[in-house]
Every structure is written in structure tokens, then in C-alpha cells.
Scaffold this active site. Structure first.
Site, PDB file in Angstrom:
ATOM      1  N   ARG A   1       0.858  -1.180   0.000  1.00 13.00           N
ATOM      2  CA  ARG A   1       0.000   0.000   0.000  1.00 13.00           C
ATOM      3  C   ARG A   1       0.899   1.236   0.000  1.00 13.00           C
ATOM      4  NH1 ARG A   1      -1.847  -3.641   3.861  1.00 13.00           N
ATOM      5  NH2 ARG A   1      -3.946  -4.484   3.479  1.00 13.00           N
TER       6      ARG A   1
ATOM      7  N   LYS B   1      -2.173  -2.745   7.888  1.00 17.67           N
ATOM      8  CA  LYS B   1      -3.344  -2.304   8.640  1.00 17.67           C
ATOM      9  C   LYS B   1      -3.398  -3.000   9.997  1.00 17.67           C
ATOM     10  CE  LYS B   1      -6.316  -1.147   4.725  1.00 17.67           C
ATOM     11  NZ  LYS B   1      -7.599  -1.427   4.031  1.00 17.67           N
TER      12      LYS B   1
ATOM     13  N   HIS C   1      -3.437  -9.434   3.237  1.00 18.79           N
ATOM     14  CA  HIS C   1      -4.869  -9.617   3.498  1.00 18.79           C
ATOM     15  C   HIS C   1      -5.055 -10.608   4.641  1.00 18.79           C
ATOM     16  CE1 HIS C   1      -6.007  -8.415  -0.913  1.00 18.79           C
ATOM     17  NE2 HIS C   1      -5.841  -7.373  -0.128  1.00 18.79           N
TER      18      HIS C   1
ATOM     19  N   TYR D   1      -9.227 -10.950  -7.126  1.00 22.19           N
ATOM     20  CA  TYR D   1      -8.276 -10.871  -8.230  1.00 22.19           C
ATOM     21  C   TYR D   1      -8.401 -12.050  -9.178  1.00 22.19           C
ATOM     22  CZ  TYR D   1      -6.241  -7.012  -5.689  1.00 22.19           C
ATOM     23  OH  TYR D   1      -6.061  -5.811  -5.058  1.00 22.19           O
TER      24      TYR D   1
ATOM     25  N   HIS E   1      -2.558   2.790  -5.925  1.00 21.79           N
ATOM     26  CA  HIS E   1      -3.193   1.504  -5.670  1.00 21.79           C
ATOM     27  C   HIS E   1      -3.296   0.675  -6.949  1.00 21.79           C
ATOM     28  CE1 HIS E   1      -4.642  -0.222  -1.968  1.00 21.79           C
ATOM     29  NE2 HIS E   1      -5.644  -0.802  -2.602  1.00 21.79           N
TER      30      HIS E   1
ATOM     31  N   ARG F   1      -0.611  -1.782  -6.983  1.00 17.50           N
ATOM     32  CA  ARG F   1      -0.874  -2.904  -6.066  1.00 17.50           C
ATOM     33  C   ARG F   1      -1.819  -3.910  -6.728  1.00 17.50           C
ATOM     34  NH1 ARG F   1      -1.135  -4.550  -0.578  1.00 17.50           N
ATOM     35  NH2 ARG F   1      -3.206  -5.066   0.202  1.00 17.50           N
TER      36      ARG F   1
END
Length: 305
Positions: free
Chosen positions: A149, A177, A276, A285, A250, A253
Site C-alpha cells: 500500500r 493495517k 490480506h 483478483y 493503488h 498494487r
């Protein structure tokens, strides 16, 4: 027991900040959403936690839906449900009026991945004979080379990246995150671009500030490059590469993930690289690659149309 909604909100924000370790940006988003919620309830004469009903929350959702996009409404609902679940868990109220309120269903949007050729043109766009161009090249190569990110790249310090360059097998540590740490490989192109930047450009940028900043990527004032500035770098590179599609950091990414899956990478490996928490997030994806297969089939097969 009576508890004002404003006090409950303050307690909840302290909880998500201290106990759950959420980032400052995430806490700020919760604050904005829940301030709007508490303000709406106050307009209906509801100021105490025990006075809130499911009807109040449903009306708040309906009110938001008149002016907000479904994704924004869904985010507000999640915030509200989190607040009321916290109040029950802490025994500050017995009932959870938000438990039966569901966020609106969202149409699944496929991430926009660039082609390999488009990515290559973007990465080649910065002028690597200039100080700023070397910095931009390092940023873009890191974004695409690691799938990180933009906030993760902008938060890197020189020492962290120097360790990865000194021992490529160790990988680059990224803080994602919720403070979740992961290690990703740093490829030769990204490593080369960062090394060139550190030797030929960063010292010049650092001289612009009297205060030593440990940040890897510096702006022209010698301070840490912001996410907004990184976005501008991406726009400039896309313009230089004559890319007409709407792009952002992004996009690299998304392209990183899609190109890995197209190349045969295992879905769980891509999940780990992206950071993730659930493989379900990464599975979107696979829809991109299936859509690509459909396009190729329709264009190439004599009986596809």
C-alpha cells in the site's frame, strides 16, 4: 444506568485506539461516522444510550442513503454496529439495537489492473537523471515490486530498507493495517532503483531541511513524502507514459496481484504478500484473471461469438 451517547462514543474511540491498535486514520474515520450518527440521534431527541431503538438506526441508514453512496452507507453501519456491540460487551447496556440492521449490499467491483506493458511504461517514465526522477522511480518500483500500500511505502525509514538491501534473502518488513507486520521480497529492479536513489538523490533532498528525517522517501523540502504527493507522482508518471486510464498508486498494487496470478502464483501466496487477513479478500483478483480469459477467448476463438 444512564450513559450519554457522547460519553459512549468517547469510550469506544479510546477502545479502538488503545485496545484494538487501529491506525490514526481508521480511528478518525470512525469518529467522523459516529459523530454524524450521534448528531442525527440528537436531532430526534435521543441523547442516551438506553434510548436508542432499531427504528432510530434504520432511519439513520435511510437518511444516509438519500445522499451517500452505498459504500459510504455500509461503512457507517459497520461503525454503528461496532459501537453498540462494544457497549453490550462492556455491560454499559443490555440491548443491542443495531444487531439486526444490515449494511446495504454492494456490487462487487473488480480492481483495475494495468497491463504489463502499461506498468512498464509508467515505471520507465521518471527522468532518472534528475534528483526528483530518481526518487519517483524508487517509489514506483517499490509499489509494483512489493505490492505494498502507498501508506506502507511512505512510512518506510532508510534503516529499514537498507537492511533489506544488505540482505535480500531477509526481505522487506512492512507494517500494514492494524499494525500487522509482514515480510515481502524486494526484487532486483526495486532494489536497484532504491539504491540509485539513496546514493544519487536522497542526500540532495535531505539538505533542504535542517531537521534530519529518517524517512526513505523525501519531498523537495527534505521531509517525509506524503501519500498525497505519492499520488501526484503516479499521475505524473502515467501522463508521461500516455496512459489514459484513471490510475493511482493503488493501481500498481492491483496490477502486482493480478500479474502474479496470471503468472501462476498460488492464491495464498498472493494473500500473504498483500497482507490480506482473509483469502476471500484476495479472491477478487481471480475474477480479474477469469475476465481476461473470457476476453482472450472471445477475441481469438472462431466459435466464441
Amino acid at each position: 444506568m444512564s450513559l450519554a451517547l457522547t460519553e459512549a462514543l468517547a469510550d469506544y474511540l479510546n477502545h479502538v485506539r488503545a485496545e484494538r491498535g487501529l491506525s490514526a486514520n481508521t480511528v478518525a474515520a470512525y469518529r467522523r461516522d459516529l459523530n454524524r450518527y450521534v448528531g442525527f440521534l440528537a436531532g430526534r431527541g435521543v441523547t442516551q444510550v438506553g434510548e436508542v431503538t432499531t427504528v432510530d438506526i434504520t432511519e439513520f441508514v435511510r437518511h444516509l442513503s438519500e445522499a451517500q453512496a452505498p459504500a459510504s452507507v455500509a461503512r457507517h453501519v459497520v461503525s454503528v454496529r461496532g459501537l453498540h456491540a462494544f457497549l453490550v460487551d462492556e455491560s454499559l447496556t443490555r440491548d443491542d439495537p443495531a444487531a439486526e440492521v444490515s449494511p446495504p449490499k454492494l456490487t462487487q467491483r473488480l480492481p483495475k489492473a494495468l497491463s504489463v506493458d502499461d506498468v512498464t511504461r509508467i515505471l520507465d517514465a521518471p527522468d532518472r537523471t534528475s534528483v526528483v526522477g530518481l526518487r519517483d522511480a524508487a517509489l514506483l518500483e517499490l509499489l509494483y515490486g512489493t505490492g505494498a500500500r502507498v501508506s506502507e511505502i511512505c512510512s518506510l525509514d532508510v534503516d529499514e530498507v537498507s537492511a533489506a538491501l544488505a540482505d535480500p534473502d531477509a526481505g522487506l518488513r512492512l507494517l500494514g493495517k492494524g499494525g500487522k507486520e509482514r515480510v515481502v521480497p524486494i526484487g532486483s529492479y526495486a532494489a536497484g532503483a532504491v539504491s540509485d536513489y539513496l546514493v544519487r538523490a536522497r542526500p540532495s533532498l535531505a539538505q533542504a531541511s535542517a531537521r534530519h528525517d529518517p524517512a526513505l522517501l523525501l519531498n523537495q523540502r527534505g521531509r517525509r513524502l506524503s501519500r498525497q504527493s505519492a499520488w501526484a507522482v503516479m499521475q505524473r508518471a502515467a501522463e508521461g507514459a500516455a496512459i489514459r486510464a484513471e490510475v493511482s498508486p493503488h493501481s500498481l498494487r492491483h496490477s502486482f496481484a493480478t500479474h502474479l496470478l496470471d503468472g501462476g502464483a498460488d492464491l495464498r501466496v498472493v494473500q500473504e504478500l498483500l497482507g490480506h487477513s482473509s483469502v476471500a479478500t484476495t479472491q477478487i483478483y481471480t475474477l480479474v484473471t477469469i475476465e481476461h480469459l473470457r476476453e482472450v477467448h472471445a477475441a481469438a476463438h472462431p466459435r466464441a461469438r
